[in-house]
Design an enzyme around this catalytic site. Structure first.
Site, PDB file in Angstrom:
ATOM      1  N   ARG A  63       0.824  -1.215   0.000  1.00  0.00           N
ATOM      2  CA  ARG A  63       0.000   0.000   0.000  1.00  0.00           C
ATOM      3  C   ARG A  63       0.859   1.266   0.000  1.00  0.00           C
ATOM      4  O   ARG A  63       0.536   2.244  -0.681  1.00  0.00           O
ATOM      5  CB  ARG A  63      -0.922  -0.015   1.225  1.00  0.00           C
ATOM      6  CG  ARG A  63      -1.863   1.162   1.269  1.00  0.00           C
ATOM      7  CD  ARG A  63      -2.945   0.961   2.318  1.00  0.00           C
ATOM      8  NE  ARG A  63      -3.974   1.994   2.234  1.00  0.00           N
ATOM      9  CZ  ARG A  63      -4.239   2.843   3.225  1.00  0.00           C
ATOM     10  NH1 ARG A  63      -3.561   2.793   4.348  1.00  0.00           N
ATOM     11  NH2 ARG A  63      -5.200   3.740   3.079  1.00  0.00           N
ATOM     12  N   HIS A  67       0.608   4.416  -2.558  1.00  0.00           N
ATOM     13  CA  HIS A  67       0.435   5.800  -2.112  1.00  0.00           C
ATOM     14  C   HIS A  67       1.624   6.675  -2.487  1.00  0.00           C
ATOM     15  O   HIS A  67       1.483   7.888  -2.583  1.00  0.00           O
ATOM     16  CB  HIS A  67       0.171   5.839  -0.606  1.00  0.00           C
ATOM     17  CG  HIS A  67      -1.217   5.414  -0.236  1.00  0.00           C
ATOM     18  ND1 HIS A  67      -1.811   5.712   0.962  1.00  0.00           N
ATOM     19  CD2 HIS A  67      -2.151   4.708  -0.945  1.00  0.00           C
ATOM     20  CE1 HIS A  67      -3.052   5.196   0.991  1.00  0.00           C
ATOM     21  NE2 HIS A  67      -3.260   4.586  -0.148  1.00  0.00           N
ATOM     22  N   ASN A  95      -3.381   8.682   4.628  1.00  0.00           N
ATOM     23  CA  ASN A  95      -2.174   8.127   5.257  1.00  0.00           C
ATOM     24  C   ASN A  95      -2.162   8.239   6.777  1.00  0.00           C
ATOM     25  O   ASN A  95      -1.594   7.377   7.458  1.00  0.00           O
ATOM     26  CB  ASN A  95      -0.927   8.841   4.715  1.00  0.00           C
ATOM     27  CG  ASN A  95      -0.696   8.550   3.234  1.00  0.00           C
ATOM     28  OD1 ASN A  95      -1.073   7.476   2.745  1.00  0.00           O
ATOM     29  ND2 ASN A  95      -0.095   9.495   2.519  1.00  0.00           N
ATOM     30  N   HIS A 194      -6.211  -5.842  -2.376  1.00  0.00           N
ATOM     31  CA  HIS A 194      -7.000  -6.033  -1.150  1.00  0.00           C
ATOM     32  C   HIS A 194      -7.273  -7.515  -0.869  1.00  0.00           C
ATOM     33  O   HIS A 194      -8.083  -7.834  -0.016  1.00  0.00           O
ATOM     34  CB  HIS A 194      -8.300  -5.229  -1.218  1.00  0.00           C
ATOM     35  CG  HIS A 194      -8.091  -3.746  -1.125  1.00  0.00           C
ATOM     36  ND1 HIS A 194      -9.100  -2.818  -1.236  1.00  0.00           N
ATOM     37  CD2 HIS A 194      -6.955  -3.019  -0.942  1.00  0.00           C
ATOM     38  CE1 HIS A 194      -8.605  -1.598  -1.112  1.00  0.00           C
ATOM     39  NE2 HIS A 194      -7.298  -1.679  -0.938  1.00  0.00           N
TER      40      HIS A 194
HETATM   41  C1  HEM Z   1      -9.063   1.516  -5.774  1.00  0.00           C
HETATM   42  C2  HEM Z   1      -8.937   2.414  -4.827  1.00  0.00           C
HETATM   43  C3  HEM Z   1      -8.474   2.088  -3.433  1.00  0.00           C
HETATM   44  C4  HEM Z   1      -9.064   2.505  -2.290  1.00  0.00           C
HETATM   45  C5  HEM Z   1     -10.282   3.398  -2.156  1.00  0.00           C
HETATM   46  C6  HEM Z   1      -8.300   1.935  -1.200  1.00  0.00           C
HETATM   47  C7  HEM Z   1      -8.570   2.151   0.136  1.00  0.00           C
HETATM   48  C8  HEM Z   1      -7.979   1.473   1.174  1.00  0.00           C
HETATM   49  C9  HEM Z   1      -8.322   1.608   2.559  1.00  0.00           C
HETATM   50  C10 HEM Z   1      -9.374   2.571   3.114  1.00  0.00           C
HETATM   51  C11 HEM Z   1      -7.560   0.746   3.265  1.00  0.00           C
HETATM   52  C12 HEM Z   1      -7.580   0.522   4.778  1.00  0.00           C
HETATM   53  C13 HEM Z   1      -6.617   1.490   5.461  1.00  0.00           C
HETATM   54  C14 HEM Z   1      -6.766   1.480   6.957  1.00  0.00           C
HETATM   55  O1  HEM Z   1      -7.732   0.940   7.473  1.00  0.00           O
HETATM   56  O2  HEM Z   1      -5.875   2.044   7.649  1.00  0.00           O
HETATM   57  C15 HEM Z   1      -6.731   0.062   2.333  1.00  0.00           C
HETATM   58  C16 HEM Z   1      -5.816  -0.910   2.662  1.00  0.00           C
HETATM   59  C17 HEM Z   1      -4.966  -1.498   1.757  1.00  0.00           C
HETATM   60  N1  HEM Z   1      -4.813  -1.150   0.428  1.00  0.00           N
HETATM   61 FE1  HEM Z   1      -6.082  -0.052  -0.633  1.00  0.00          FE
HETATM   62  N2  HEM Z   1      -7.292   1.178  -1.709  1.00  0.00           N
HETATM   63  C18 HEM Z   1      -7.352   1.246  -3.072  1.00  0.00           C
HETATM   64  C19 HEM Z   1      -6.463   0.676  -3.960  1.00  0.00           C
HETATM   65  C20 HEM Z   1      -5.331  -0.015  -3.601  1.00  0.00           C
HETATM   66  C21 HEM Z   1      -4.252  -0.366  -4.477  1.00  0.00           C
HETATM   67  C22 HEM Z   1      -4.169   0.031  -5.957  1.00  0.00           C
HETATM   68  C23 HEM Z   1      -3.351  -1.059  -3.739  1.00  0.00           C
HETATM   69  C24 HEM Z   1      -2.020  -1.634  -4.159  1.00  0.00           C
HETATM   70  C25 HEM Z   1      -1.719  -1.980  -5.388  1.00  0.00           C
HETATM   71  C26 HEM Z   1      -3.890  -1.164  -2.408  1.00  0.00           C
HETATM   72  C27 HEM Z   1      -3.321  -1.870  -1.379  1.00  0.00           C
HETATM   73  C28 HEM Z   1      -3.841  -1.940  -0.094  1.00  0.00           C
HETATM   74  C29 HEM Z   1      -3.371  -2.874   0.901  1.00  0.00           C
HETATM   75  C30 HEM Z   1      -2.362  -3.977   0.665  1.00  0.00           C
HETATM   76  C31 HEM Z   1      -4.062  -2.577   2.078  1.00  0.00           C
HETATM   77  C32 HEM Z   1      -3.865  -3.218   3.457  1.00  0.00           C
HETATM   78  C33 HEM Z   1      -2.764  -2.459   4.182  1.00  0.00           C
HETATM   79  C34 HEM Z   1      -2.419  -2.977   5.570  1.00  0.00           C
HETATM   80  O3  HEM Z   1      -2.904  -4.012   6.016  1.00  0.00           O
HETATM   81  O4  HEM Z   1      -1.602  -2.294   6.217  1.00  0.00           O
HETATM   82  N3  HEM Z   1      -5.068  -0.490  -2.348  1.00  0.00           N
HETATM   83  N4  HEM Z   1      -6.982   0.533   1.053  1.00  0.00           N
END
Ligand code: HEM
Ligand SMILES: *[C@@H]1O[C@H](CO)[C@@H](O)[C@H](O)[C@H]1NC(C)=O
Ligand SMILES: *[C@@H]1O[C@H](CO)[C@@H](O)[C@H](O)[C@H]1NC(C)=O
Ligand SMILES: *[C@@H]1O[C@H](CO)[C@@H](O)[C@H](O)[C@H]1NC(C)=O
Length: 320
Positions: A63, A67, A95, A194
Site C-alpha cells: 500500500r 500511495h 495516510n 485487497h
Molecule cells: C481503488 C482504490 C483504493 C481505495 C479506495 C483503497 C482504500 C484502502 C483503505 C481505506 C484501506 C484501509 C486502510 C486502513 O484501514 O488504515 C486500504 C488498505 C490497503 N490497500 Fe487499498 N485502496 C485502493 C487501492 C489499492 C491499491 C491500488 C493497492 C495496491 C496496489 C492497495 C493496497 C492496499 C493494501 C495492501 C491494504 C492493506 C494495508 C495494511 O494491512 O496495512 N489499495 N486501502
C-alpha cells in the site's frame, strides 16, 4: 478532407505514445547491477525477516508503494517526515494513522547503505520491497524496473486530492486512476491488492451499516467488531478468508457481496467492471497477469530519473 484533418491528431497520438514508452523505458531492471550487485537479495531477505515477524507487513508495504506512486509519481515522497518547516504526505487523509511500514523501509535502507553507500534510492527500495512482499505471501512475481530517484519535495494537498478514498464511486475510482494513465482494467486488477491486509472500522463502517449491496450475514458479522460508533481503529481483513495469502478470492468475495469497503463493492455493482470481476474470480492466472502488468505501469508513473531528484541517505528526510 476528413482524413487530412485527422492527420495531425494521429501524429500527435503517435508522438504521445512514443513519449509514454520513452518515459517507461527509462527504468531498467539492471540499473544497479554494477553499483550495487547485491541489492535484490538484500531487499528480499530484509522483507522476509519483516514479514516473518508480522505477516501484514507485506500488505502495508504494498500500500505504501501505491500511495507513493499516486502522488507526484514513484519518488519516495511518502517516506518524508513532517518537520516544523516541511509538510509531507504522512498526515494526508489517506495516510494519517493508516499508512504503515516506514520502520521496515528504514531497516532495508540501512542494510542497503551498508552494502552500497549513497547509491540506491528510497523509491526503488520501496518498489522492490512491494514486489517481494507480494511474492512472500504467495502472489505472482515480476521484474522491477529501477533507476527512480528520490523527491526533495512532497505534497500533502496532492495526496489529499489524488488518493482514492473508501467511499469512492466507480466513476470516481476510474477517473482517479485514469488521471495517472491507468485504465479501468488496471484499477480493477490493482484493487485485487485487497486480497491481503487489514482495514480499520472507520473506513468500512458506512458500508456495513448503510449500504444495500452487501451480504446481510457478512454485514452482521463485521458489525460484531465494528460498532456504529466507537472502535474506529478496530481491524478486519480486507479479504474475508485469507488476508495473509495473496490470491483471487477478493473477487470471489465481491461476487458474494462480501467486499469490505464501499469502494471494493463498487467494482461489482451492476457496472462496467462486473464482467471483469467475474473473470478474475474464475481465472486466477488472468488476475495475476493483469495485476503484474498494472503494477509495472503503476511503478512507472512519472519517475524522477537522470539528474532529477537525489539519492536520499535517510528515507525520512531530504539530504542537507
Ligand atoms: C481503488 C482504490 C483504493 C481505495 C479506495 C483503497 C482504500 C484502502 C483503505 C481505506 C484501506 C484501509 C486502510 C486502513 O484501514 O488504515 C486500504 C488498505 C490497503 N490497500 Fe487499498 N485502496 C485502493 C487501492 C489499492 C491499491 C491500488 C493497492 C495496491 C496496489 C492497495 C493496497 C492496499 C493494501 C495492501 C491494504 C492493506 C494495508 C495494511 O494491512 O496495512 N489499495 N486501502
Ligand atoms: C555515505 O556517503 C555519504 C555521501 O557520500 C557520506 O556523507 C557518508 O559519510 C557515507 N556514510 C558511510 C557510513 O560511509
Ligand atoms: C448512515 O446514513 C445515515 C443517513 O444518511 C447517517 O446519518 C449515518 O451516520 C450513517 N451511518 C453510518 C454508520 O455511516
Ligand atoms: C443488479 O441489479 C439486480 C436488480 O436490482 C440485482 O438483483 C443484482 O443483485 C444486481 N447485481 C449486482 C452485481 O449488483
Amino acid at each position: 478532407m476528413a482524413s487530412l484533418s485527422k492527420t495531425p491528431v494521429v501524429l500527435f497520438a503517435v508522438l504521445l505514445t512514443f513519449l509514454a514508452l520513452a518515459a517507461r523505458a527509462q527504468l531498467d531492471a539492471g540499473f544497479y547491477s554494477s553499483t550495487c550487485p547485491n541489492l535484490l537479495p538484500i531487499v528480499r531477505s530484509s522483507m522476509a525477516r519483516a514479514v516473518a515477524k508480522e505477516t501484514r507487513m507485506a500488505a502495508s508495504i504494498l500500500r505504501l508503494f501505491f500511495h507513493d506512486c499516486f502522488v507526484n509519481g514513484c519518488d519516495g515522497s511518502i517516506l518524508l517526515d513532517d518537520t516544523e518547516t516541511f509538510t509531507g504526505e504522512k498526515n494526508a487523509f489517506a495516510n494519517k494513522n493508516s499508512a504503515r511500514g516506514f520502520e521496515v523501509i528504514d531497516t532495508i535502507k540501512s542494510n542497503v547503505e551498508t552494502a552500497c553507500n549513497a547509491t540506491v534510492s528510497c523509491a526503488d527500495i520501496l518498489a522492490l520491497a512491494a514486489r517481494d512482499g507480494v511474492v512472500l505471501l504467495g502472489g505472482p512475481t515480476w521484474t522491477v524496473g529501477l533507476g527512480r530517484r528520490d523527491a526533495t519535495t512532497a505534497s500533502q494537498s496532492t495526496a489529499n486530492s489524488d488518493l482514492p478514498g473508501p467511499a469512492s464511486s466507480l466513476d470516481n475510482l476510474v477517473s482517479k486512476f485514469s488521471a495517472k494513465g491507468l485504465s479501468a482494467r488496471d484499477m480493477t486488477a490493482l484493487s485485487g491488492a485487497h486480497t491481503i491486509g487489514q482495514a480499520q472500522c472507520q473506513f468500512f463502517r458506512p458500508h456495513i451499516y448503510n449500504d444495500t449491496n452487501i451480504s446481510p450475514r457478512f454485514a452482521a458479522f463485521r458489525q460484531g467488531n465494528c460498532p456504529a460508533s466507537g472502535g474506529d481503529s478496530n481491524l478486519a481483513p480486507l479479504d474475508l478468508q485469507s488476508p495473509n495469502a495473496f490470491g483471487n478470492d477478493y473477487y470471489q468475495n465481491l461476487l458474494g457481496f462480501r467486499g469490505l469497503l464501499h469502494s471494493d463493492q463498487e467494482l461489482f455493482n451492476n457496472g462496467t467492471q462486473d464482467a471483469l470481476v467475474r473473470q478474475y474470480a474464475r481465472n486466477g492466472a488472468l488476475f495475476y497477469s493483469d495485476f503484474v502488468a498494472a503494477m509495472v505501469r503503476m511503478g512507472a508513473i512519472s519517475p524522477l530519473t537522470g539528474p532529477n531528484g537525489e539519492i536520499r541517505l535517510n528515507c525520512r528526510k531530504v539530504n542537507s
